[in-house]
Design a protein around this motif. Structure first.
Motif, PDB file in Angstrom:
ATOM      1  N   SER A 123       1.346  15.963   1.558  1.00 47.26           N
ATOM      2  CA  SER A 123       2.189  16.809   2.397  1.00 47.26           C
ATOM      3  C   SER A 123       3.661  16.505   2.137  1.00 47.26           C
ATOM      4  O   SER A 123       4.508  17.393   2.172  1.00 47.26           O
ATOM      5  N   GLN A 124       3.949  15.224   1.864  1.00 43.93           N
ATOM      6  CA  GLN A 124       5.338  14.863   1.587  1.00 43.93           C
ATOM      7  C   GLN A 124       5.864  15.583   0.351  1.00 43.93           C
ATOM      8  O   GLN A 124       6.983  16.088   0.348  1.00 43.93           O
ATOM      9  N   TYR A 125       5.044  15.626  -0.703  1.00 37.77           N
ATOM     10  CA  TYR A 125       5.479  16.286  -1.932  1.00 37.77           C
ATOM     11  C   TYR A 125       5.147  17.783  -1.906  1.00 37.77           C
ATOM     12  O   TYR A 125       5.414  18.491  -2.865  1.00 37.77           O
ATOM     13  N   MET A 126       4.524  18.227  -0.850  1.00 38.65           N
ATOM     14  CA  MET A 126       4.155  19.629  -0.713  1.00 38.65           C
ATOM     15  C   MET A 126       3.259  20.107  -1.861  1.00 38.65           C
ATOM     16  O   MET A 126       3.531  21.127  -2.503  1.00 38.65           O
ATOM     17  N   THR A 133      -4.081  18.065  -2.405  1.00 37.57           N
ATOM     18  CA  THR A 133      -4.579  16.717  -2.677  1.00 37.57           C
ATOM     19  C   THR A 133      -5.006  16.522  -4.141  1.00 37.57           C
ATOM     20  O   THR A 133      -4.701  15.477  -4.702  1.00 37.57           O
ATOM     21  N   PRO A 134      -5.719  17.457  -4.756  1.00 35.08           N
ATOM     22  CA  PRO A 134      -6.053  17.212  -6.168  1.00 35.08           C
ATOM     23  C   PRO A 134      -4.824  16.965  -7.038  1.00 35.08           C
ATOM     24  O   PRO A 134      -4.832  16.091  -7.899  1.00 35.08           O
ATOM     25  N   THR A 135      -3.774  17.737  -6.802  1.00 35.52           N
ATOM     26  CA  THR A 135      -2.556  17.539  -7.605  1.00 35.52           C
ATOM     27  C   THR A 135      -1.986  16.150  -7.382  1.00 35.52           C
ATOM     28  O   THR A 135      -1.626  15.452  -8.337  1.00 35.52           O
ATOM     29  N   LEU A 136      -1.945  15.735  -6.113  1.00 37.11           N
ATOM     30  CA  LEU A 136      -1.432  14.400  -5.867  1.00 37.11           C
ATOM     31  C   LEU A 136      -2.331  13.346  -6.494  1.00 37.11           C
ATOM     32  O   LEU A 136      -1.853  12.366  -7.064  1.00 37.11           O
ATOM     33  N   ARG A 152       0.838  -1.184   0.000  1.00 36.22           N
ATOM     34  CA  ARG A 152       0.000   0.000   0.000  1.00 36.22           C
ATOM     35  C   ARG A 152       0.875   1.236   0.000  1.00 36.22           C
ATOM     36  O   ARG A 152       1.879   1.294   0.729  1.00 36.22           O
ATOM     37  N   LEU A 153       0.499   2.215  -0.808  1.00 36.90           N
ATOM     38  CA  LEU A 153       1.206   3.490  -0.774  1.00 36.90           C
ATOM     39  C   LEU A 153       0.772   4.262   0.472  1.00 36.90           C
ATOM     40  O   LEU A 153      -0.288   3.994   1.041  1.00 36.90           O
ATOM     41  N   PRO A 154       1.574   5.234   0.901  1.00 31.79           N
ATOM     42  CA  PRO A 154       1.102   6.121   1.968  1.00 31.79           C
ATOM     43  C   PRO A 154      -0.216   6.772   1.540  1.00 31.79           C
ATOM     44  O   PRO A 154      -0.507   6.854   0.354  1.00 31.79           O
ATOM     45  N   SER A 155      -0.977   7.221   2.509  1.00 30.11           N
ATOM     46  CA  SER A 155      -2.266   7.813   2.179  1.00 30.11           C
ATOM     47  C   SER A 155      -2.078   9.055   1.311  1.00 30.11           C
ATOM     48  O   SER A 155      -1.011   9.666   1.292  1.00 30.11           O
ATOM     49  N   GLU A 156      -3.111   9.408   0.584  1.00 28.36           N
ATOM     50  CA  GLU A 156      -3.012  10.554  -0.311  1.00 28.36           C
ATOM     51  C   GLU A 156      -2.690  11.819   0.472  1.00 28.36           C
ATOM     52  O   GLU A 156      -1.904  12.660   0.011  1.00 28.36           O
ATOM     53  N   ALA A 157      -3.270  11.937   1.658  1.00 29.73           N
ATOM     54  CA  ALA A 157      -2.970  13.131   2.452  1.00 29.73           C
ATOM     55  C   ALA A 157      -1.497  13.159   2.832  1.00 29.73           C
ATOM     56  O   ALA A 157      -0.846  14.205   2.777  1.00 29.73           O
TER      57      ALA A 157
END
Lengths: 247, 247
Positions: free
Chosen positions: B35-38, B41-44, B26-31
Motif C-alpha cells: 500500500s505504501q508503494y501503491m 502484493t505480487p508486484t511487491l 524486520r521490514l514492514p509487512s508485504e501488505a
DNA sequence: GAGTGGTCTAGACCACGAG
DNA sequence: TCGTGGTCTAGACCACTCA
C-alpha cells in the motif's frame, strides 16, 4: 505438497530431458500451456522461470520459449598465464578485442597496486562460440606495460588473442579468486543470459618476478556451463610435506 | 522504462545500503509495503524476490522479511590438502562431522577411480559460524585409507576436524573444479539459504605420489559470501617459462 | 495486424509462527 | 486467534517480433 508451479516445471523438465521437446524447439505459447495445465498465466510463467534459472529454457520476447541447446561446457584452466588460460583445447572461438585507455578507478588501482587515476590499458575480450556468446574478459594492464601497437587511443579489433602484452620480467605469481554473483545488466546483454542465471566471476592478478602486478583480469562466464579447474602439483621430495608449491 | 518492481527494489536496496533499515531489522509487512508503494502484493513480492536473490533480504514464513546481517565472507584456499583448506585463519567455526560407510555410486567411483559399489567412507562436514550455517562438505575416501577409528559402522560426531584420514603416501596432486549451480533442496535446508541463491560448488580430488586418488571432496558454499582463492607460484629460473608448477 | 511474452491488478485461500 | 508470508486466479494493458 508440491506447488503447481513445481509440478509443471518438473513435467516440462522431464519432457525436455526425455527428448519429447527437442533442443532448439519452441514450447507452446504461455497461454496454450496455461490452459493445458489448467493454471493461470502467472503460475505458468513462474514454472517457466524455474526452468530459466536452471538454464533449460530461454525466453525471447515476442517469439516464445525455447529449449536451450545443450552447450559445450566452458573450462577455464587456472594457474595459466595470459590469454592461453582460456580453453586451451578449444580453437573454435571467435574473439573480439576492444582496447581502451582509461584511468584507474579505485578497485582496479587496488588490484594492480597502482595509484588511483593512473593510466591503464583495458582489453575487452568478448568471445563467441558459433553465434552464441561464450565469455567476457576485461583485462587491465598498466599502460607502460602494454605493447606500443595498442597504446594509442584508437580502438582496435581482432579475431585472435594477438597484441596481448608481453611482460618484461618472467611471471612469478598468479592469484585467482573465483566467486559467483548475479550478472550485471550489461553482462545479461553481451552474454545473452537470463538475468536470473548466476555467472562465475574470476579475478586474476598476475605478478612478475619483481612483485609488480602486470595484469588484472576480470573474467565472466555463464554459470550454467562454466567450470574453473585448478591443478596443484606438490613437491614430494620430502614425505609429509603439505604446502610446497603454495603460499 | 524501469518497472515498478525494479524501482521498489532499488528504493529498498538504497534504504538498506544507507542504513535507514538496519541489518537484522524486520521490514514492514508485504501488505503494508504494497500500500505504501501503491502496488499490488505480487508486484511487491517480485521486488522482494530481487533483493532475496541478491542476498540482501531473508524471508521467514509467518514472521516477515528481514534485512540480512552482512556476513563475513568465506574464503576457500585452493591447492591445500585436507581439512586445513577451509578458512585457515578463521577458528570461529563449529564443525559437525558424520561418518558413514557407503558403496560407491557411479559418479563417485569415477572421481575416485575405484570400481562402482566399492567401499567408501563418507565424512559429512557441516560447519557453523555462530548460529548460521557456513558450509557443507562431503568427503569420500576409499575405506582402506580411512582411519580405523571411523572404519566401523557407528556414526561418529565431533566438534573438530579430528579423525581425518592420513594418507600413507605423500600427496602429489590436487585438482579442484569450481562451478556454480542452484542449491539442491537439501542444501537449501542445511545451509539456510534461499533456493534462488546459487552456491559455489568445488569438487576436489586429491591423489598421492603413486597416482592413487585418496580423497574426493564435494564442497558447497553459499554463493553470496564465498570466494575460492588459488595462488600459483611459477618457477622462474628460466625466463619466459609459462607452465612450471602446472600440468 | 496477429501472436508472442512483460508487467501488473485486486482480490482469494492456504500455511506458518507466536501469543 | 491473528498477522505473517506462500500460492494462485482471471483477467487487463503494453512491448516486441514477424509477416
Amino acid at each position: 505438497m508440491p506447488s503447481r508451479r513445481d509440478a509443471i516445471a518438473d513435467d516440462l523438465r522431464d519432457q525436455i530431458a526425455t527428448g519429447r521437446i527437442k533442443p532448439g524447439e519452441r514450447l507452446p505459447s504461455e497461454a496454450h500451456l496455461a490452459s493445458q495445465y489448467m493454471v493461470s498465466t502467472p503460475t505458468l510463467r513462474n514454472a517457466l522461470a524455474v526452468l530459466q534459472r536452471e538454464g533449460l529454457v530461454e525466453k525471447i520476447h515476442g517469439k516464445g520459449n525455447f529449449v536451450r541447446r545443450p552447450l559445450r561446457r566452458i573450462t577455464y584452466l587456472g594457474g595459466r598465464v595470459g590469454p592461453d588460460a582460456l580453453i586451451a583445447a578449444d580453437a573454435a572461438l571467435r574473439v573480439t578485442v576492444r582496447t581502451t585507455q582509461i584511468r584507474a578507478p579505485g578497485h582496479l588501482a587496488a588490484l594492480l597496486k597502482v595509484p588511483v587515476r593512473s593510466s591503464l590499458t583495458e582489453f575487452l575480450y568478448l568471445s563467441h562460440e558459433g553465434e552464441l556468446p561464450h565469455s567476457l574478459a576485461r583485462i587491465y594492464v598498466p599502460r607502460d606495460l602494454a605493447p606500443a601497437a595498442v597504446a594509442g587511443d584508437s580502438p582496435s579489433c581482432d579475431r585472435t588473442w594477438a597484441r596481448f602484452p608481453v611482460p618484461r620480467h618472467p611471471l612469478a605469481q598468479v592469484r585467482e579468486t573465483v566467486t559467483t554473483r548475479l550478472p550485471t545488466p550489461d553482462e545479461v546483454l553481451t552474454l545473452r543470459i537470463s538475468s536470473a542465471l548466476s555467472v562465475l566471476a574470476i579475478t586474476r592478478v598476475t605478478a612478475d618476478s619483481t612483485g609488480r602486478v602486470v595484469e588484472a583480469a576480470l573474467l565472466v562466464f555463464p554459470g550454467d556451463r562454466a567450470d574453473a579447474v585448478f591443478t596443484t602439483h606438490h613437491v614430494i621430495d620430502e614425505p609429509g610435506d603439505k604446502d610446497d608449491g603454495q603460499g
